[in-house]
Design an enzyme around this catalytic site. Structure first.
Site, PDB file in Angstrom:
ATOM      1  N   SER A 137      -7.282  -5.350  -9.914  1.00  6.02           N
ATOM      2  CA  SER A 137      -8.291  -6.317  -9.494  1.00  6.02           C
ATOM      3  C   SER A 137      -8.087  -6.714  -8.033  1.00  6.02           C
ATOM      4  O   SER A 137      -6.952  -6.779  -7.551  1.00  6.02           O
ATOM      5  CB  SER A 137      -8.155  -7.566 -10.364  1.00  6.02           C
ATOM      6  OG  SER A 137      -8.910  -8.628  -9.829  1.00  6.02           O
ATOM      7  N   TYR A 161      -2.667 -14.486 -13.745  1.00  7.03           N
ATOM      8  CA  TYR A 161      -3.427 -13.259 -14.037  1.00  7.03           C
ATOM      9  C   TYR A 161      -3.207 -12.238 -12.921  1.00  7.03           C
ATOM     10  O   TYR A 161      -2.895 -11.072 -13.164  1.00  7.03           O
ATOM     11  CB  TYR A 161      -4.918 -13.606 -14.196  1.00  7.03           C
ATOM     12  CG  TYR A 161      -5.838 -12.406 -14.146  1.00  7.03           C
ATOM     13  CD1 TYR A 161      -5.821 -11.447 -15.151  1.00  7.03           C
ATOM     14  CD2 TYR A 161      -6.731 -12.227 -13.083  1.00  7.03           C
ATOM     15  CE1 TYR A 161      -6.663 -10.339 -15.102  1.00  7.03           C
ATOM     16  CE2 TYR A 161      -7.575 -11.129 -13.023  1.00  7.03           C
ATOM     17  CZ  TYR A 161      -7.538 -10.184 -14.036  1.00  7.03           C
ATOM     18  OH  TYR A 161      -8.364  -9.093 -13.969  1.00  7.03           O
ATOM     19  N   LYS A 165      -1.360  -8.322 -12.843  1.00  4.28           N
ATOM     20  CA  LYS A 165      -1.966  -7.081 -12.340  1.00  4.28           C
ATOM     21  C   LYS A 165      -1.103  -6.472 -11.221  1.00  4.28           C
ATOM     22  O   LYS A 165      -0.868  -5.265 -11.201  1.00  4.28           O
ATOM     23  CB  LYS A 165      -3.384  -7.359 -11.809  1.00  4.28           C
ATOM     24  CG  LYS A 165      -4.396  -7.693 -12.901  1.00  4.28           C
ATOM     25  CD  LYS A 165      -4.752  -6.473 -13.713  1.00  4.28           C
ATOM     26  CE  LYS A 165      -5.658  -6.806 -14.875  1.00  4.28           C
ATOM     27  NZ  LYS A 165      -5.896  -5.681 -15.784  1.00  4.28           N
TER      28      LYS A 165
HETATM   29  P1  NAD Z   1     -13.157  -7.564 -21.565  1.00  9.91           P
HETATM   30  O1  NAD Z   1     -12.399  -8.741 -22.052  1.00  9.91           O
HETATM   31  O2  NAD Z   1     -14.634  -7.556 -21.731  1.00  9.91           O
HETATM   32  O3  NAD Z   1     -12.590  -6.220 -22.229  1.00  9.91           O
HETATM   33  C1  NAD Z   1     -11.238  -6.061 -22.584  1.00  9.91           C
HETATM   34  C2  NAD Z   1     -11.200  -5.454 -23.982  1.00  9.91           C
HETATM   35  O4  NAD Z   1      -9.833  -5.247 -24.332  1.00  9.91           O
HETATM   36  C3  NAD Z   1     -11.807  -6.369 -25.026  1.00  9.91           C
HETATM   37  O5  NAD Z   1     -12.707  -5.638 -25.839  1.00  9.91           O
HETATM   38  C4  NAD Z   1     -10.599  -6.863 -25.825  1.00  9.91           C
HETATM   39  O6  NAD Z   1     -10.928  -7.095 -27.184  1.00  9.91           O
HETATM   40  C5  NAD Z   1      -9.620  -5.725 -25.650  1.00  9.91           C
HETATM   41  N1  NAD Z   1      -8.210  -6.122 -25.706  1.00  9.91           N
HETATM   42  C6  NAD Z   1      -7.621  -7.139 -25.035  1.00  9.91           C
HETATM   43  N2  NAD Z   1      -6.299  -7.147 -25.298  1.00  9.91           N
HETATM   44  C7  NAD Z   1      -6.060  -6.107 -26.134  1.00  9.91           C
HETATM   45  C8  NAD Z   1      -4.883  -5.585 -26.726  1.00  9.91           C
HETATM   46  N3  NAD Z   1      -3.686  -6.147 -26.520  1.00  9.91           N
HETATM   47  N4  NAD Z   1      -4.997  -4.495 -27.522  1.00  9.91           N
HETATM   48  C9  NAD Z   1      -6.206  -3.915 -27.732  1.00  9.91           C
HETATM   49  N5  NAD Z   1      -7.347  -4.370 -27.201  1.00  9.91           N
HETATM   50  C10 NAD Z   1      -7.276  -5.451 -26.405  1.00  9.91           C
HETATM   51  O7  NAD Z   1     -12.768  -7.367 -20.030  1.00  9.91           O
HETATM   52  P2  NAD Z   1     -13.447  -6.444 -18.946  1.00  9.91           P
HETATM   53  O8  NAD Z   1     -14.252  -7.294 -18.043  1.00  9.91           O
HETATM   54  O9  NAD Z   1     -14.053  -5.268 -19.587  1.00  9.91           O
HETATM   55  O10 NAD Z   1     -12.153  -6.017 -18.134  1.00  9.91           O
HETATM   56  C11 NAD Z   1     -11.404  -4.860 -18.479  1.00  9.91           C
HETATM   57  C12 NAD Z   1     -10.143  -4.818 -17.631  1.00  9.91           C
HETATM   58  O11 NAD Z   1     -10.503  -4.838 -16.259  1.00  9.91           O
HETATM   59  C13 NAD Z   1      -9.224  -6.014 -17.851  1.00  9.91           C
HETATM   60  O12 NAD Z   1      -7.898  -5.554 -17.866  1.00  9.91           O
HETATM   61  C14 NAD Z   1      -9.471  -6.898 -16.645  1.00  9.91           C
HETATM   62  O13 NAD Z   1      -8.339  -7.630 -16.288  1.00  9.91           O
HETATM   63  C15 NAD Z   1      -9.813  -5.881 -15.578  1.00  9.91           C
HETATM   64  N6  NAD Z   1     -10.677  -6.464 -14.545  1.00  9.91           N
HETATM   65  C16 NAD Z   1     -11.883  -6.986 -14.877  1.00  9.91           C
HETATM   66  C17 NAD Z   1     -12.685  -7.548 -13.890  1.00  9.91           C
HETATM   67  C18 NAD Z   1     -14.030  -8.145 -14.224  1.00  9.91           C
HETATM   68  O14 NAD Z   1     -14.613  -8.805 -13.369  1.00  9.91           O
HETATM   69  N7  NAD Z   1     -14.560  -7.941 -15.422  1.00  9.91           N
HETATM   70  C19 NAD Z   1     -12.242  -7.575 -12.556  1.00  9.91           C
HETATM   71  C20 NAD Z   1     -11.007  -7.020 -12.250  1.00  9.91           C
HETATM   72  C21 NAD Z   1     -10.220  -6.459 -13.254  1.00  9.91           C
HETATM   73  C1  UD1 Z   2     -12.834 -14.322 -10.353  1.00 11.87           C
HETATM   74  C2  UD1 Z   2     -11.360 -14.444 -10.339  1.00 11.87           C
HETATM   75  C3  UD1 Z   2     -10.774 -13.087 -10.063  1.00 11.87           C
HETATM   76  C4  UD1 Z   2     -11.269 -12.077 -11.097  1.00 11.87           C
HETATM   77  C5  UD1 Z   2     -12.778 -12.057 -11.064  1.00 11.87           C
HETATM   78  C6  UD1 Z   2     -13.346 -11.165 -12.130  1.00 11.87           C
HETATM   79  C7  UD1 Z   2     -10.885 -16.747  -9.613  1.00 11.87           C
HETATM   80  C8  UD1 Z   2     -10.343 -17.623  -8.522  1.00 11.87           C
HETATM   81  N1  UD1 Z   2     -10.944 -15.418  -9.345  1.00 11.87           N
HETATM   82  O1  UD1 Z   2     -13.245 -13.894  -9.066  1.00 11.87           O
HETATM   83  O2  UD1 Z   2      -9.387 -13.168 -10.146  1.00 11.87           O
HETATM   84  O3  UD1 Z   2     -10.785 -10.777 -10.804  1.00 11.87           O
HETATM   85  O4  UD1 Z   2     -13.260 -13.386 -11.296  1.00 11.87           O
HETATM   86  O5  UD1 Z   2     -13.025 -11.645 -13.399  1.00 11.87           O
HETATM   87  O6  UD1 Z   2     -11.221 -17.235 -10.670  1.00 11.87           O
HETATM   88  N2  UD1 Z   2     -18.980 -19.847  -8.562  1.00 11.87           N
HETATM   89  C9  UD1 Z   2     -19.812 -20.940  -8.510  1.00 11.87           C
HETATM   90  N3  UD1 Z   2     -20.097 -21.571  -9.679  1.00 11.87           N
HETATM   91  C10 UD1 Z   2     -19.582 -21.176 -10.879  1.00 11.87           C
HETATM   92  C11 UD1 Z   2     -18.734 -20.064 -10.915  1.00 11.87           C
HETATM   93  C12 UD1 Z   2     -18.440 -19.419  -9.729  1.00 11.87           C
HETATM   94  O7  UD1 Z   2     -20.285 -21.337  -7.461  1.00 11.87           O
HETATM   95  O8  UD1 Z   2     -19.875 -21.823 -11.910  1.00 11.87           O
HETATM   96  C13 UD1 Z   2     -18.681 -19.166  -7.304  1.00 11.87           C
HETATM   97  C14 UD1 Z   2     -17.192 -19.154  -6.999  1.00 11.87           C
HETATM   98  O9  UD1 Z   2     -16.849 -20.289  -6.244  1.00 11.87           O
HETATM   99  C15 UD1 Z   2     -17.055 -17.854  -6.222  1.00 11.87           C
HETATM  100  C16 UD1 Z   2     -18.191 -16.958  -6.712  1.00 11.87           C
HETATM  101  O10 UD1 Z   2     -19.082 -17.809  -7.428  1.00 11.87           O
HETATM  102  O11 UD1 Z   2     -17.272 -18.131  -4.875  1.00 11.87           O
HETATM  103  C17 UD1 Z   2     -17.694 -15.895  -7.666  1.00 11.87           C
HETATM  104  O12 UD1 Z   2     -16.923 -16.534  -8.673  1.00 11.87           O
HETATM  105  P1  UD1 Z   2     -16.441 -15.762  -9.970  1.00 11.87           P
HETATM  106  O13 UD1 Z   2     -17.570 -15.065 -10.615  1.00 11.87           O
HETATM  107  O14 UD1 Z   2     -15.630 -16.709 -10.792  1.00 11.87           O
HETATM  108  O15 UD1 Z   2     -15.533 -14.598  -9.378  1.00 11.87           O
HETATM  109  P2  UD1 Z   2     -14.313 -14.705  -8.328  1.00 11.87           P
HETATM  110  O16 UD1 Z   2     -13.828 -16.077  -8.159  1.00 11.87           O
HETATM  111  O17 UD1 Z   2     -14.707 -13.959  -7.118  1.00 11.87           O
END
Ligand code: NAD
Ligand code: UD1
Length: 351
Positions: A137, A161, A165
């Site tokens: 991330s 978190y 990572k």
């Molecule tokens: P998500 O929560 O929608 O998907 C994760 C899936 O993994 C879920 O279906 C959950 O049930 C499953 N899971 C969690 N722990 C488990 C375990 N121990 N064993 C088996 N299954 C398990 O999340 P996502 O948004 O799809 O994200 C996927 C990955 O990408 C995560 O590791 C997250 O940290 C990373 N990531 C996501 C974002 C984002 O914005 N969505 C950003 C950066 C990194």
């Molecule tokens: C967040 C996480 C980041 C994670 C990513 C995807 C934090 C500080 N960072 O990123 O670690 O990888 O989500 O899961 O939580 N915002 C509003 N109102 C809201 C929610 C958000 O104004 O109710 C704004 C925030 O201030 C930010 C932007 O929207 O500026 C994006 O926020 P968000 O979607 O939570 O993502 P990040 O903070 O970029």
């Protein structure tokens, strides 16, 4: 037909990557514990697969369980071996991802994310599978002064978190360096993935109340929440709201397939850190305005105080991913807003 294992394959990112893998004719094994997803969502994935090509369904296999269970993991690799179709690559997405929750329950995060990764790597090594795509991330960069963040920018997480990572990335590097002929590892550092599959049949469906801005915009538009709270309009940006690098979930999915194929085609060992973002800045207010315009809906908002831990701007330098993988994010903010809303308007029909 190559067999690929995807952990967390029923989650937001995993479901979209799974569809793209099936469309590219891979045999896909999913592991999911349904900790943050559901069986009804899995049925939605099947519905989508059927609508694309019913033949793909036979190439999808679900194992329900936790990746921290070594016996469970090994059985999956063993089943593949018995069929004479070894798992050739792993896309590792299973894990916990809420920053806020990680501050309150750090041990849960260390346990799930770190132990999960260790157990998975042990099983992979035991079954001679050394090709890994890891879901990292942009949060690992923390506060960073650069206008565009490249892969050699400082790693400086500011929450548990982010630490999990970053630690997994360091662990993967140690593993790679322990035998430089063995592993192919890509840490994909996602920026802000939003949107949904253009069918509107799958999308983000978190359990509980989301914290991220895009699912909240959808909830305000559908009147489940009265108003969006925009955290600060006094940041050092054009309109005073924070700037992020929002990327369409299908462009992110494409990045996974291209990273996987890069490894499968090259055979040599390799360690990569790659930013998956568009490189294009969008402010929170711009996102809200585009969403309103493209979907013709109201998203009432108030400006409130800044949120602790936020940074004014975080945008990817994505040149390395583009050059290495021959990948190019194609979809615009308006596509992210229309596809996301199409999905959100559908959610109530199945939950
Ligand atoms: P998500 O929560 O929608 O998907 C994760 C899936 O993994 C879920 O279906 C959950 O049930 C499953 N899971 C969690 N722990 C488990 C375990 N121990 N064993 C088996 N299954 C398990 O999340 P996502 O948004 O799809 O994200 C996927 C990955 O990408 C995560 O590791 C997250 O940290 C990373 N990531 C996501 C974002 C984002 O914005 N969505 C950003 C950066 C990194
Ligand atoms: C967040 C996480 C980041 C994670 C990513 C995807 C934090 C500080 N960072 O990123 O670690 O990888 O989500 O899961 O939580 N915002 C509003 N109102 C809201 C929610 C958000 O104004 O109710 C704004 C925030 O201030 C930010 C932007 O929207 O500026 C994006 O926020 P968000 O979607 O939570 O993502 P990040 O903070 O970029």
């Amino acid at each position: 037909m190559k067999k690929i294992l995807i952990t967390g394959g029923v989650g937001f990112i995993g479901s979209h990557v799974t569809i793209s893998l099936l469309e590219k004719n891979y045999d896909v094994v999913i592991i999911d514990s349904f900790l943050n997803s559901s069986k009804s969502f899995y049925l939605r994935m099947i519905e989508l697969i059927n609508s694309i090509n019913p033949l793909f369904k036979k190439n999808l296999h679900l194992y329900e369980g936790d990746i921290r269970n070594s016996h469970f993991l090994e059985k999956i690799f063993l089943d593949a071996k018995k069929e004479n179709k070894l798992i050739e690559g792993v896309i590792h997405l299973a894990g916990l991802k809420s920053v806020k929750e990680s501050v309150n329950f750090p041990l849960n995060y260390w346990n799930c994310n770190l132990i999960g990764a260790i157990r998975l790597l042990e099983a992979m090594d035991k079954f001679n599978c050394h090709c890994l795509i890891f879901s990292s991330s942009a949060t690992i960069y923390g506060k960073n002064q650069n206008l565009l963040i490249n892969e050699i920018s400082n790693i400086n997480p500011i929450n548990p978190y982010g630490f999990t990572k970053a630690t997994i990335e360091f662990m993967l590097q140690n593993l790679f360096e322990s035998d430089k002929q063995k592993w192919q590892i890509a840490n994909l550092r996602y920026f802000n993935p939003i949107g949904a599959h253009s069918s509107g049949l799958i999308g983000e469906n978190p359990k509980g109340m989301p914290n991220n801005v895009f699912p909240l915009i959808n909830k305000v538009a559908s009147r489940e929440i009265k108003k969006l709270k925009i955290f600060g309009n006094d940041w050092n940006t054009n309109d005073g709201t924070c700037i992020r690098d929002f990327i369409h979930i299908m462009d992110l999915a494409d990045g996974h397939i291209m990273a996987l194929e890069y490894f499968l085609n090259m055979k040599n060992s390799k360690f990569l850190n790659l930013n998956l973002g568009t490189g294009k800045p969008t402010s929170v207010l711009e996102l809200v305005k585009t969403f309103q315009k493209i979907n013709n809906v109201e998203v009432p908002y108030d400006f409130v105080n800044r949120r602790e831990g936020d940074v004014d701007r975080i945008v990817a330098d994505n040149e390395l991913a583009k050059k290495t993988l021959n990948w190019e994010p194609k979809r615009k903010i308006s596509d992210m807003c229309s596809d996301g809303w199409k999905w959100h308007s559908n959610i109530k029909n199945f939950c």
